[in-house]
Design an enzyme around this catalytic site. Sequence first.
Site, PDB file in Angstrom:
ATOM      1  N   LEU A  15    -114.165 -60.876 -45.288  1.00 15.02           N
ATOM      2  CA  LEU A  15    -113.231 -60.166 -44.402  1.00 15.02           C
ATOM      3  C   LEU A  15    -111.779 -60.585 -44.620  1.00 15.02           C
ATOM      4  O   LEU A  15    -110.885 -60.167 -43.893  1.00 15.02           O
ATOM      5  CB  LEU A  15    -113.629 -60.382 -42.936  1.00 15.02           C
ATOM      6  CG  LEU A  15    -115.042 -59.918 -42.564  1.00 15.02           C
ATOM      7  CD1 LEU A  15    -115.258 -59.998 -41.057  1.00 15.02           C
ATOM      8  CD2 LEU A  15    -115.316 -58.504 -43.052  1.00 15.02           C
ATOM      9  N   TYR A 146    -105.222 -78.666 -50.288  1.00 12.41           N
ATOM     10  CA  TYR A 146    -105.735 -77.383 -50.774  1.00 12.41           C
ATOM     11  C   TYR A 146    -105.832 -77.385 -52.309  1.00 12.41           C
ATOM     12  O   TYR A 146    -106.862 -77.004 -52.882  1.00 12.41           O
ATOM     13  CB  TYR A 146    -104.812 -76.258 -50.296  1.00 12.41           C
ATOM     14  CG  TYR A 146    -105.114 -74.900 -50.880  1.00 12.41           C
ATOM     15  CD1 TYR A 146    -106.235 -74.179 -50.478  1.00 12.41           C
ATOM     16  CD2 TYR A 146    -104.274 -74.330 -51.837  1.00 12.41           C
ATOM     17  CE1 TYR A 146    -106.510 -72.929 -51.012  1.00 12.41           C
ATOM     18  CE2 TYR A 146    -104.528 -73.079 -52.370  1.00 12.41           C
ATOM     19  CZ  TYR A 146    -105.651 -72.380 -51.958  1.00 12.41           C
ATOM     20  OH  TYR A 146    -105.918 -71.142 -52.486  1.00 12.41           O
ATOM     21  N   LYS A 150    -109.093 -77.132 -54.998  1.00  9.00           N
ATOM     22  CA  LYS A 150    -109.214 -76.122 -56.059  1.00  9.00           C
ATOM     23  C   LYS A 150    -109.498 -76.791 -57.409  1.00  9.00           C
ATOM     24  O   LYS A 150    -110.249 -76.269 -58.231  1.00  9.00           O
ATOM     25  CB  LYS A 150    -107.946 -75.266 -56.117  1.00  9.00           C
ATOM     26  CG  LYS A 150    -107.811 -74.338 -54.916  1.00  9.00           C
ATOM     27  CD  LYS A 150    -108.888 -73.268 -54.952  1.00  9.00           C
ATOM     28  CE  LYS A 150    -109.117 -72.587 -53.650  1.00  9.00           C
ATOM     29  NZ  LYS A 150    -110.256 -71.664 -53.653  1.00  9.00           N
TER      30      LYS A 150
HETATM   31  P1  NAD Z   1    -108.429 -65.324 -46.601  1.00 11.70           P
HETATM   32  O1  NAD Z   1    -108.007 -66.500 -45.786  1.00 11.70           O
HETATM   33  O2  NAD Z   1    -107.731 -64.043 -46.403  1.00 11.70           O
HETATM   34  O3  NAD Z   1    -109.994 -65.072 -46.371  1.00 11.70           O
HETATM   35  C1  NAD Z   1    -110.908 -66.136 -46.374  1.00 11.70           C
HETATM   36  C2  NAD Z   1    -112.094 -65.721 -45.535  1.00 11.70           C
HETATM   37  O4  NAD Z   1    -112.993 -66.843 -45.480  1.00 11.70           O
HETATM   38  C3  NAD Z   1    -111.734 -65.387 -44.081  1.00 11.70           C
HETATM   39  O5  NAD Z   1    -112.181 -64.078 -43.752  1.00 11.70           O
HETATM   40  C4  NAD Z   1    -112.456 -66.444 -43.245  1.00 11.70           C
HETATM   41  O6  NAD Z   1    -112.991 -65.945 -42.031  1.00 11.70           O
HETATM   42  C5  NAD Z   1    -113.559 -66.869 -44.197  1.00 11.70           C
HETATM   43  N1  NAD Z   1    -114.074 -68.218 -43.909  1.00 11.70           N
HETATM   44  C6  NAD Z   1    -113.384 -69.322 -43.541  1.00 11.70           C
HETATM   45  N2  NAD Z   1    -114.240 -70.350 -43.370  1.00 11.70           N
HETATM   46  C7  NAD Z   1    -115.470 -69.887 -43.664  1.00 11.70           C
HETATM   47  C8  NAD Z   1    -116.761 -70.473 -43.675  1.00 11.70           C
HETATM   48  N3  NAD Z   1    -116.968 -71.759 -43.344  1.00 11.70           N
HETATM   49  N4  NAD Z   1    -117.815 -69.706 -44.041  1.00 11.70           N
HETATM   50  C9  NAD Z   1    -117.641 -68.405 -44.375  1.00 11.70           C
HETATM   51  N5  NAD Z   1    -116.442 -67.789 -44.361  1.00 11.70           N
HETATM   52  C10 NAD Z   1    -115.374 -68.531 -44.007  1.00 11.70           C
HETATM   53  O7  NAD Z   1    -108.379 -65.787 -48.127  1.00 11.70           O
HETATM   54  P2  NAD Z   1    -108.196 -64.876 -49.425  1.00 11.70           P
HETATM   55  O8  NAD Z   1    -106.741 -64.705 -49.627  1.00 11.70           O
HETATM   56  O9  NAD Z   1    -109.059 -63.693 -49.362  1.00 11.70           O
HETATM   57  O10 NAD Z   1    -108.692 -65.904 -50.537  1.00 11.70           O
HETATM   58  C11 NAD Z   1    -110.002 -65.903 -51.052  1.00 11.70           C
HETATM   59  C12 NAD Z   1    -110.089 -66.969 -52.130  1.00 11.70           C
HETATM   60  O11 NAD Z   1    -109.081 -66.753 -53.119  1.00 11.70           O
HETATM   61  C13 NAD Z   1    -109.892 -68.401 -51.630  1.00 11.70           C
HETATM   62  O12 NAD Z   1    -110.706 -69.263 -52.373  1.00 11.70           O
HETATM   63  C14 NAD Z   1    -108.442 -68.684 -51.965  1.00 11.70           C
HETATM   64  O13 NAD Z   1    -108.207 -70.060 -52.128  1.00 11.70           O
HETATM   65  C15 NAD Z   1    -108.291 -67.925 -53.259  1.00 11.70           C
HETATM   66  N6  NAD Z   1    -106.901 -67.591 -53.559  1.00 11.70           N
HETATM   67  C16 NAD Z   1    -106.217 -66.674 -52.790  1.00 11.70           C
HETATM   68  C17 NAD Z   1    -104.885 -66.394 -53.087  1.00 11.70           C
HETATM   69  C18 NAD Z   1    -104.079 -65.409 -52.293  1.00 11.70           C
HETATM   70  O14 NAD Z   1    -102.853 -65.291 -52.498  1.00 11.70           O
HETATM   71  N7  NAD Z   1    -104.693 -64.668 -51.361  1.00 11.70           N
HETATM   72  C19 NAD Z   1    -104.260 -67.025 -54.184  1.00 11.70           C
HETATM   73  C20 NAD Z   1    -104.974 -67.963 -54.905  1.00 11.70           C
HETATM   74  C21 NAD Z   1    -106.306 -68.218 -54.604  1.00 11.70           C
HETATM   75  N1  SER Z   2    -101.669 -67.868 -52.161  1.00 13.44           N
HETATM   76  C1  SER Z   2    -102.324 -69.119 -51.917  1.00 13.44           C
HETATM   77  C2  SER Z   2    -101.636 -69.913 -50.871  1.00 13.44           C
HETATM   78  O1  SER Z   2    -100.460 -69.705 -50.707  1.00 13.44           O
HETATM   79  C3  SER Z   2    -102.340 -69.924 -53.193  1.00 13.44           C
HETATM   80  O2  SER Z   2    -103.624 -70.224 -53.513  1.00 13.44           O
HETATM   81  O3  SER Z   2    -102.249 -70.730 -50.264  1.00 13.44           O
END
Ligand code: NAD
Ligand code: SER
Length: 317
Positions: A15, A146, A150
Site C-alpha cells: 500500500l 536506514y 539497506k
Molecule cells: P512506503 O513507506 O511508501 O511503503 C512501505 C509500506 O510498508 C507501507 O505501506 C507500510 O504500511 C508497509 N509496512 C511497514 N511496516 C511493515 C511491516 N512490518 N509489515 C508489512 N508491511 C509494513 O515505501 P516505498 O516508497 O513504497 O518503498 C518501498 C521500498 O523501496 C522500501 O524498501 C524502500 O526502502 C525502497 N526505496 C524507496 C524509495 C522511494 O523514494 N520511495 C527509494 C529507495 C528505496
Molecule cells: N527515498 C528514500 C528516502 O528518502 C531513499 O531510499 O528515504
Amino acid sequence: MSEPTGDRVLVTGALGQIGTELVEALRAKHGDAAVIASDIRTVEGHPCVSKGPFAILDVTDTASVSRLCRDEGVTTIYHLAALLSATGEKNPELCRSVNVGGTVAVLKAAKACGCRVFVPSSIAVFGPDAPKHAPQDTPLNPTTVYGETKVEGEALGLEYWTLHGVDVRGLRYPGLVSYKAPAGGGTTDYAVEIFHAAVGSKHYRCFVRPDTKLPMMYMDDAIRATLMVMEAPATSLGSSRTGYNIDGFSFTAEELAAAIAQEVEGFSCDYVPDVRQTYADSWPDSVDGSIAKKEWGWSPAYDLHAMTRAMLNGLSD
Ligand code: NAD
Ligand code: SER
C-alpha cells in the site's frame, strides 16, 4: 485483460508509494488473481485491496510470511515493506526490525518455498565518503540507520543466492517521484510534496537547502526497471544482482522549484532545512548506472521536464 503467466506473486508493503503502482503493473502482466498484495495495514478503497487478492501481513512475523507463501503457492516475492529514512532515523530499533528482520523472514520463506525475490535497495547505501557521482562498486559506509539496513539487505540477498541458490535481485532506487500514492516518510519526499503544493496553495516550504542535489527517478521508470531486472536471464546478472545502481536524473531543490514555476504561474518555494538535510548531505548527487545498462539494458526515459509535466498532469486529472 492479460493471460495468466503461471506465476503466483506476493507483494509486501503493497500500500506504499511503490507498491501502489507495482501491484497495478504486476496484475496487468500476470492477471489480477495471481498477484497477492499485502501490508501491515489496510486502506479502504485502495486499488490494491479492491481489485485483487489482499492479505494483512506483518513481515516481521516469520511464521506468517512462510505460511502465506506455502498456502498460496507463491513463486515470486516483491518485498517492499520497510521504514524509509526519515521515519527510520526517528525509530532505529523498529527500522532494523522491519527492514532487516522482515527481509530475513522473506528470504527464509523464499528458500523454503522455492520463490524468486525482489528486494529494493537505495542510494542511502552510500555514505559521505563515497564519490558524489557514485560508482556501482565503492565502500558502503552509510551514516543513517536506514542506509545500514539497506547495505545489510543487499548482503543478505547475496548470501541467500550464493549459499542457498535463492534467486534474489535488487535495485538501488534513487528518490522516487510519483502522484498515485503519497511518499512514505523518506528524505526525498520534498520532491513529491512540492507538486501537491504546486497544484494546491502554489507555495511550498522545502525542508532541504535550495542547492541540495540528489539522484531522482520518475515512478514509471522505477516500475519499468523493476520488471526488467526480474525478467533478465539469470546468466546475464553479475555480482551487483542484489543492488544495481540505476540512473534517472539529478536536480537541486531550486532547479525543481524553477521547473515547476515554468508550468505553474505564481508558484513559489522557500527553504527551511531540518534534520533530513543531514541525511541528504550524506548521499551522492548522482549514480553511475552503467553496470545495469550493460547487464540488462537499463536506460531511463524521463528527465526533469518530462517528469514535471507528468506529475502536474497526473495531479490535475
Ligand atoms: P512506503 O513507506 O511508501 O511503503 C512501505 C509500506 O510498508 C507501507 O505501506 C507500510 O504500511 C508497509 N509496512 C511497514 N511496516 C511493515 C511491516 N512490518 N509489515 C508489512 N508491511 C509494513 O515505501 P516505498 O516508497 O513504497 O518503498 C518501498 C521500498 O523501496 C522500501 O524498501 C524502500 O526502502 C525502497 N526505496 C524507496 C524509495 C522511494 O523514494 N520511495 C527509494 C529507495 C528505496
Ligand atoms: N527515498 C528514500 C528516502 O528518502 C531513499 O531510499 O528515504
